[in-house]
Design a protein around this motif. Sequence first.
Motif, PDB file in Angstrom:
ATOM      1  N   UNK A  54      -4.986 -16.097 -12.930  1.00 48.52           N
ATOM      2  CA  UNK A  54      -5.972 -15.013 -12.844  1.00 48.52           C
ATOM      3  C   UNK A  54      -7.307 -15.373 -13.498  1.00 48.52           C
ATOM      4  N   UNK A  72      -9.291 -18.234 -12.121  1.00 46.60           N
ATOM      5  CA  UNK A  72      -9.981 -17.973 -10.861  1.00 46.60           C
ATOM      6  C   UNK A  72     -11.273 -17.193 -11.052  1.00 46.60           C
ATOM      7  N   UNK A 111     -12.066 -12.298  -6.566  1.00 49.34           N
ATOM      8  CA  UNK A 111     -11.073 -11.551  -7.318  1.00 49.34           C
ATOM      9  C   UNK A 111      -9.815 -11.210  -6.523  1.00 49.34           C
ATOM     10  N   UNK A 112      -9.971 -10.799  -5.282  1.00 48.56           N
ATOM     11  CA  UNK A 112      -8.842 -10.264  -4.503  1.00 48.56           C
ATOM     12  C   UNK A 112      -8.455 -11.185  -3.348  1.00 48.56           C
ATOM     13  N   UNK A 153      -6.140 -13.524  -2.752  1.00 50.81           N
ATOM     14  CA  UNK A 153      -4.737 -13.580  -2.308  1.00 50.81           C
ATOM     15  C   UNK A 153      -4.334 -12.305  -1.575  1.00 50.81           C
ATOM     16  N   UNK A 182      -3.975  -3.067   0.748  1.00 49.74           N
ATOM     17  CA  UNK A 182      -4.969  -3.777  -0.064  1.00 49.74           C
ATOM     18  C   UNK A 182      -5.027  -3.180  -1.462  1.00 49.74           C
ATOM     19  N   UNK A 195      -4.198  -5.065  -4.836  1.00 50.82           N
ATOM     20  CA  UNK A 195      -5.304  -5.249  -5.784  1.00 50.82           C
ATOM     21  C   UNK A 195      -4.965  -4.634  -7.133  1.00 50.82           C
ATOM     22  N   UNK A 216      -2.706  -6.693  -9.257  1.00 46.85           N
ATOM     23  CA  UNK A 216      -3.377  -7.823  -9.917  1.00 46.85           C
ATOM     24  C   UNK A 216      -4.161  -7.364 -11.139  1.00 46.85           C
ATOM     25  N   UNK A 217      -4.930  -6.313 -10.971  1.00 49.73           N
ATOM     26  CA  UNK A 217      -5.839  -5.908 -12.049  1.00 49.73           C
ATOM     27  C   UNK A 217      -5.261  -4.859 -12.978  1.00 49.73           C
TER      28      UNK A 217
END
Lengths: 357, 76
Positions: A148, A151, A274-275, A277, B29, B33, B36-37
Amino acid sequence: VLVRQADTSPPSLGRTIAASLGSITLQKVTEVGFANARANAERIASGQSIAALRDTPLADGGDALVVAAGPSLHRIDTARVIRESGFRGTIIATDSSMSWCLRNGITPDLVVTLDPHPTRIVRWFGDPGLDEAALREDDPFARLDDAYYARQDMDPGFRDEQLAKNAELVQLIDENGSRMRIAISSSAAPAVAERVAASGMEAFWWNPMYDDYDAPNSLTHRIRDMNGLPCVNAGGNVGSACWVFAHAVLGKSRVGLVGVDFGYYSDTPYERTQYFDEIVSLVGSHRLDDVFVRVHNPHVGKEFYTDPAYLWFRDSFLEMVETAECETYNCTGGGILFGPGIHWSGLAEFLSGSPAS
Amino acid sequence: MAQILRGNFEPRKRPNVELPSTDDLTSRFEAEALRRLGGSIAFVSKKKFTLGLEAHRPDSEAPKASNGAKRAGSPS
């Protein structure tokens, strides 16, 4: 220059996704936000609310500069301009730009943090518990140099030698913590709250707004009843939250922005975004151009591109700026945040008190 | 021309191609997303930026959080 018409690409799949993001984000963030608020209850009860910020020198004067961690921060000689300006306003930094500020000799007056992720946000503060195993756990399918933070285009300092950089950061924040105040959301991960306390930062707590506070059984009212803290419309992301703090909490009348790109430079490879993948898994690598939205910035005469999440942040910001009781000057020097209510200005001009208008 | 674009043969088996709707793509999405965050916090499309701060003074502070107890420059 006050731009009346935002210059963006025609509707695309990326823009369509962005337009729908806001309505469904709420339910996904509420659960973890409330869980973290409960876990942070003891610290909150013995701490201060953001109302106390108004009694500090941070509320003095009419100018503030928001420092976010967008790529422009590293492409333009931002740090030197800030250092040499003698700017006497309030510097408000996102958690993600705090280390950049400190490494460049700039001590933020206020840091803002709100994202509830259990392990990733604490990395911006230096995570004393980080080791190779934790890095792999963070992103088990990635190589160590491609996880993360590796990147991030935002701060190249986080890209390489992550363990060594983390150790340096722990020391940096420990050395400077007692010189900084932080507006920490009740939604922040307990690991962040613990790190903030350990580093000696002075914490001021708040709740993010979760929904329409006028609605019956509003979650926003429920969390306020739970801990008594004021609620703030965070605008969907920490950079926007800093801007809200500048004018709506600290009462600043002129707010400058740096590192608020909400997008990427055109020479940034898609895989550095950021997104990436998520977008590939969503539409496949052959349809990336449908999801990434190209935006021509007329102020710098360059094209940037963005993804649905950042596009939504930008659209939300433009909506908020309409009702803000401050003048907003974007001194980022790039990116896609321009439109009605946003003045485009050079950073040096803003810091000297003579921005373009 | 329309005939050419349509193709000039009939496939033995009709291909089963189902494109996801935009709503599906958006939800997927967002879910990916946020994983991940961790998810940034919601943007609320309302005119007020703060709630409970306007009348937030030491004597009206809710009991669970202190307010204004420390002054600027106080060590934490």
